[in-house]
Design a protein around this motif. Structure first.
Motif, PDB file in Angstrom:
ATOM      1  N   HIS A 108     -77.819  22.398 -40.155  1.00 50.12           N
ATOM      2  CA  HIS A 108     -76.862  22.394 -41.086  1.00 50.12           C
ATOM      3  C   HIS A 108     -76.804  23.083 -42.190  1.00 50.12           C
ATOM      4  O   HIS A 108     -77.704  23.994 -42.599  1.00 50.12           O
ATOM      5  CB  HIS A 108     -76.860  21.101 -41.635  1.00 50.12           C
ATOM      6  N   ILE A 109     -75.924  23.426 -43.203  1.00 49.51           N
ATOM      7  CA  ILE A 109     -76.220  23.957 -44.618  1.00 49.51           C
ATOM      8  C   ILE A 109     -76.607  23.035 -45.647  1.00 49.51           C
ATOM      9  O   ILE A 109     -76.526  21.939 -45.866  1.00 49.51           O
ATOM     10  CB  ILE A 109     -74.545  24.676 -44.879  1.00 49.51           C
ATOM     11  N   PRO A 110     -77.994  23.808 -46.268  1.00 53.86           N
ATOM     12  CA  PRO A 110     -78.183  22.976 -47.258  1.00 53.86           C
ATOM     13  C   PRO A 110     -77.628  22.392 -48.261  1.00 53.86           C
ATOM     14  O   PRO A 110     -76.825  23.252 -48.875  1.00 53.86           O
ATOM     15  CB  PRO A 110     -79.124  24.432 -47.627  1.00 53.86           C
ATOM     16  N   ASP A 111     -77.791  21.487 -48.655  1.00 53.54           N
ATOM     17  CA  ASP A 111     -77.608  20.513 -49.735  1.00 53.54           C
ATOM     18  C   ASP A 111     -77.057  21.758 -51.109  1.00 53.54           C
ATOM     19  O   ASP A 111     -75.692  21.377 -51.695  1.00 53.54           O
ATOM     20  CB  ASP A 111     -78.363  19.537 -50.143  1.00 53.54           C
ATOM     21  N   ALA A 112     -77.533  22.231 -51.914  1.00 52.94           N
ATOM     22  CA  ALA A 112     -77.558  23.239 -52.753  1.00 52.94           C
ATOM     23  C   ALA A 112     -76.589  24.084 -52.503  1.00 52.94           C
ATOM     24  O   ALA A 112     -75.872  23.789 -53.573  1.00 52.94           O
ATOM     25  CB  ALA A 112     -78.602  24.009 -53.445  1.00 52.94           C
ATOM     26  N   HIS A 130     -68.952  27.370 -40.982  1.00 49.82           N
ATOM     27  CA  HIS A 130     -69.505  25.949 -40.679  1.00 49.82           C
ATOM     28  C   HIS A 130     -68.719  24.804 -40.642  1.00 49.82           C
ATOM     29  O   HIS A 130     -68.826  24.185 -39.697  1.00 49.82           O
ATOM     30  CB  HIS A 130     -70.675  26.536 -41.355  1.00 49.82           C
ATOM     31  N   ILE A 131     -68.601  24.563 -41.765  1.00 49.05           N
ATOM     32  CA  ILE A 131     -67.239  23.877 -42.272  1.00 49.05           C
ATOM     33  C   ILE A 131     -66.869  23.072 -40.701  1.00 49.05           C
ATOM     34  O   ILE A 131     -65.983  22.235 -40.647  1.00 49.05           O
ATOM     35  CB  ILE A 131     -66.959  23.515 -43.279  1.00 49.05           C
ATOM     36  N   SER A 132     -65.910  24.089 -40.785  1.00 48.90           N
ATOM     37  CA  SER A 132     -64.908  23.868 -39.917  1.00 48.90           C
ATOM     38  C   SER A 132     -65.448  23.634 -38.068  1.00 48.90           C
ATOM     39  O   SER A 132     -64.738  23.010 -37.490  1.00 48.90           O
ATOM     40  CB  SER A 132     -63.892  24.958 -39.585  1.00 48.90           C
ATOM     41  N   LEU A 133     -66.471  23.863 -38.125  1.00 50.85           N
ATOM     42  CA  LEU A 133     -67.205  23.245 -37.188  1.00 50.85           C
ATOM     43  C   LEU A 133     -68.083  22.483 -37.056  1.00 50.85           C
ATOM     44  O   LEU A 133     -68.839  21.176 -35.828  1.00 50.85           O
ATOM     45  CB  LEU A 133     -68.105  24.398 -36.626  1.00 50.85           C
ATOM     46  N   CYS A 134     -68.127  21.560 -38.344  1.00 50.09           N
ATOM     47  CA  CYS A 134     -69.415  20.179 -38.485  1.00 50.09           C
ATOM     48  C   CYS A 134     -69.168  19.770 -39.174  1.00 50.09           C
ATOM     49  O   CYS A 134     -68.371  19.508 -40.555  1.00 50.09           O
ATOM     50  CB  CYS A 134     -70.604  21.275 -38.786  1.00 50.09           C
ATOM     51  N   ASP A 135     -68.840  18.146 -38.282  1.00 43.13           N
ATOM     52  CA  ASP A 135     -68.501  17.334 -39.776  1.00 43.13           C
ATOM     53  C   ASP A 135     -69.244  17.080 -40.143  1.00 43.13           C
ATOM     54  O   ASP A 135     -68.895  15.871 -41.439  1.00 43.13           O
ATOM     55  CB  ASP A 135     -68.481  15.550 -38.732  1.00 43.13           C
ATOM     56  N   HIS A 136     -70.586  16.363 -39.963  1.00 46.10           N
ATOM     57  CA  HIS A 136     -71.562  16.797 -40.736  1.00 46.10           C
ATOM     58  C   HIS A 136     -71.588  17.022 -42.672  1.00 46.10           C
ATOM     59  O   HIS A 136     -71.678  16.376 -43.649  1.00 46.10           O
ATOM     60  CB  HIS A 136     -72.673  16.684 -40.509  1.00 46.10           C
ATOM     61  N   CYS A 137     -71.436  18.107 -42.028  1.00 41.35           N
ATOM     62  CA  CYS A 137     -71.333  19.065 -43.281  1.00 41.35           C
ATOM     63  C   CYS A 137     -70.211  18.967 -43.918  1.00 41.35           C
ATOM     64  O   CYS A 137     -69.959  19.501 -45.130  1.00 41.35           O
ATOM     65  CB  CYS A 137     -72.014  20.532 -43.544  1.00 41.35           C
ATOM     66  N   MET A 195     -77.781  34.012 -43.695  1.00 42.40           N
ATOM     67  CA  MET A 195     -76.976  33.581 -42.902  1.00 42.40           C
ATOM     68  C   MET A 195     -76.498  33.443 -41.564  1.00 42.40           C
ATOM     69  O   MET A 195     -75.648  34.291 -41.320  1.00 42.40           O
ATOM     70  CB  MET A 195     -76.036  32.256 -43.911  1.00 42.40           C
ATOM     71  N   THR A 196     -76.958  32.470 -40.772  1.00 38.23           N
ATOM     72  CA  THR A 196     -76.542  33.709 -39.769  1.00 38.23           C
ATOM     73  C   THR A 196     -75.946  32.503 -38.991  1.00 38.23           C
ATOM     74  O   THR A 196     -76.468  31.346 -38.200  1.00 38.23           O
ATOM     75  CB  THR A 196     -77.306  34.077 -38.178  1.00 38.23           C
ATOM     76  N   LEU A 197     -74.509  32.260 -38.171  1.00 35.32           N
ATOM     77  CA  LEU A 197     -73.652  30.922 -38.097  1.00 35.32           C
ATOM     78  C   LEU A 197     -73.602  31.787 -36.717  1.00 35.32           C
ATOM     79  O   LEU A 197     -72.690  32.719 -36.350  1.00 35.32           O
ATOM     80  CB  LEU A 197     -72.230  30.478 -38.872  1.00 35.32           C
ATOM     81  N   VAL A 198     -73.779  30.556 -35.432  1.00 38.35           N
ATOM     82  CA  VAL A 198     -73.299  31.501 -33.911  1.00 38.35           C
ATOM     83  C   VAL A 198     -71.903  30.699 -33.697  1.00 38.35           C
ATOM     84  O   VAL A 198     -71.786  29.700 -33.681  1.00 38.35           O
ATOM     85  CB  VAL A 198     -74.478  30.448 -32.898  1.00 38.35           C
ATOM     86  N   VAL A 243     -76.651  26.942 -38.258  1.00 40.96           N
ATOM     87  CA  VAL A 243     -76.628  28.113 -39.418  1.00 40.96           C
ATOM     88  C   VAL A 243     -78.310  28.409 -39.398  1.00 40.96           C
ATOM     89  O   VAL A 243     -78.886  27.064 -39.487  1.00 40.96           O
ATOM     90  CB  VAL A 243     -76.138  27.890 -39.863  1.00 40.96           C
ATOM     91  N   GLU A 244     -78.563  29.636 -39.408  1.00 44.45           N
ATOM     92  CA  GLU A 244     -79.987  29.866 -39.537  1.00 44.45           C
ATOM     93  C   GLU A 244     -80.037  30.167 -40.870  1.00 44.45           C
ATOM     94  O   GLU A 244     -79.049  30.941 -41.196  1.00 44.45           O
ATOM     95  CB  GLU A 244     -80.573  30.202 -38.880  1.00 44.45           C
TER      96      GLU A 244
END
Length: 211
Positions: free
Chosen positions: A7-11, A32-39, A146-149, A166-167
């Motif tokens: 995930h994306i770091p909180d900061a 990433h946010i469009s793909l990740c409910d958590h973030c 930052m790399t998003l698959v 995301v790395e």
């Protein structure tokens, strides 16, 4: 998307919510946010906190010229921004960065291709296409990457990254990402500095590929 594990770091989410994240990284975070409910939930929490802080802040007087400029902008004709919907594996923020144009893949060798979406003095964001089993040359970083698959997956010294993952790589990481078997790996990558390649040939070609 429950399969997302990186995930994306909180900061960084907080900076995105505050509007202080550089554009190249903001495109990756939005995608990433469009793909990740958590973030997405975590971002909403940051936005709520930001709203509370604004409401509790003391009022600051402004000049009459600032108010005049604001009202002049409100009176200006409204020109709606174009809306770019998701297309296939590409999230809306990627489509917005493309601004309606078709993909323009440029070969980097060994089947690897790229399409630079935006580039300025503060960073660049690009799409990368990596065939199954193909490695990206061993490299380090002079800044943040930052790399998003978006399709397929890749593995490196830190683990495996699939769709939505995301790395975050900084100056301390040297790695050799390798696309896993299966679908070609398509990634969205943002950097704020040129990569640091270890092999001679990638270093020679680096100014041409702008990576």
């Amino acid at each position: 998307m429950s399969a997302v594990t990186h995930h994306i770091p909180d900061a960084m989410l907080a900076a995105y919510a505050a509007g202080t994240l550089p554009h190249a990284f903001a495109v990756v975070v939005a995608s990433h946010i469009s793909l990740c409910d958590h973030c997405r939930v975590a971002l909403a929490a940051h936005q709520t906190v930001g709203g509370v802080v604004l409401e509790d802040s003391d009022a600051v007087p402004v000049s009459s010229s600032l108010k005049d400029n604001l009202f002049a902008q409100l009176d200006a004709p409204f020109v709606p921004e174009p809306v770019y919907d998701r297309s296939g594996i590409y999230p809306g923020p990627v489509m917005e960065a493309l601004q309606g144009r078709a993909l323009k893949w440029k070969t980097l060798g060994m089947g690897v291709r790229q399409d630079i979406l935006t580039e300025d003095a503060h960073g660049s964001v690009r799409l990368l296409y990596i065939p199954p089993g193909q490695a990206v040359p061993d490299h380090g970083h002079n800044g943040l990457e930052m790399t998003l698959v978006l399709q397929g997956s890749f593995s490196d010294e830190t683990g495996q990254f699939g769709v939505g993952d995301v790395e975050i790589a900084d100056e301390d990481l040297e790695h050799t990402p390798i696309a896993d078997a299966g679908d070609p790996c398509i990634c969205l990558a943002a950097t704020d500095a040129r990569l640091r390649f270890n092999a001679f040939l990638p270093r020679i070609l680096q100014p041409i590929f702008r990576i």
